[in-house]
Design a protein around this motif. Sequence first.
Motif, PDB file in Angstrom:
ATOM      1  N   PHE A 101       2.518   4.350  -3.656  1.00  0.00           N
ATOM      2  CA  PHE A 101       2.558   4.687  -5.077  1.00  0.00           C
ATOM      3  C   PHE A 101       4.084   4.618  -5.602  1.00  0.00           C
TER       4      PHE A 101
ATOM      5  N   ASN B  96      -5.964  -3.813  -3.647  1.00  0.00           N
ATOM      6  CA  ASN B  96      -6.281  -2.667  -4.312  1.00  0.00           C
ATOM      7  C   ASN B  96      -5.224  -2.033  -4.983  1.00  0.00           C
TER       8      ASN B  96
ATOM      9  N   GLN C 133      -5.301   0.010   4.930  1.00  0.00           N
ATOM     10  CA  GLN C 133      -5.099   1.452   5.114  1.00  0.00           C
ATOM     11  C   GLN C 133      -4.225   2.278   4.215  1.00  0.00           C
ATOM     12  N   LYS C 134      -3.207   1.718   3.763  1.00  0.00           N
ATOM     13  CA  LYS C 134      -2.373   2.357   3.187  1.00  0.00           C
ATOM     14  C   LYS C 134      -2.209   2.013   1.577  1.00  0.00           C
ATOM     15  N   LEU C 135      -1.942   3.141   0.879  1.00  0.00           N
ATOM     16  CA  LEU C 135      -1.631   3.344  -0.643  1.00  0.00           C
ATOM     17  C   LEU C 135      -0.139   3.416  -0.755  1.00  0.00           C
TER      18      LEU C 135
ATOM     19  N   GLU D  67      -1.688  -1.529   0.549  1.00  0.00           N
ATOM     20  CA  GLU D  67      -0.790  -2.462   1.436  1.00  0.00           C
ATOM     21  C   GLU D  67      -1.597  -2.692   2.652  1.00  0.00           C
TER      22      GLU D  67
END
Lengths: 111, 108
Positions: B98, B31, B94-96, B91
């Motif tokens: 930045f 993503n 679940q996690k973005l 990552e």
Amino acid sequence: DAGVTQSPTHLIKTRGQQVTLRCSPKSGHDTVSWYQQALGQGPQFIFQYYEEEERQRGNFPDRFSGHQFPNYSSELNVNALLLGDSALYLCASSYTTGGYTFGSGTRLTVV
Amino acid sequence: GIQVEQSPPDLILQEGANSTLRCNFSDSVNNLQWFHQNPWGQLINLFYIPSGTKQNGRLSATTVATERYSLLYISSSQTTDSGVYFCAVGEGAQKLVFGQGTRLTINP
């Protein structure tokens, strides 16, 4: 079609107090994530909720807790507020795969 | 964890100029999104682009996943393009994560 809605938009609290922030996800989204953005920094992941359970947590103390309701909306609770908790708190929603949609945020000031 | 680096940190241009913003990431991702943060703090999703090229008006983006970088192009800049541009990569599921952002200032 409403996007992600957060409330309140601004909040001022005193050190040691507790605060609750609220988020309604975009229609059709079932996953809610919370991020903290300090001034001049990129957002940092706090945690994510899916099916009313915390699915993953970032590097934040237990003072930060959350909840997801059956209608997929979510709350972020912060206890024993510190000056360093002053930040923009962003909620993001998503569905399974695909991109995240962010709300306008709640700006929290701790004095 | 995954590292995300954006460059340049600051960019000042005249209206009408073109610009290229870069995002490097340290691991393979499923993503990648580009966001524009407006002066009121809202993150506006520009592109969801884990690979390939997309265009939307004056903006386009390219992600070369095998070489772990993404580029955001802004053509014929307008003053309303000013703000902070963030690259965020997924990552896990679940996690973005930045980057630190690129602050773009377009002068009239």
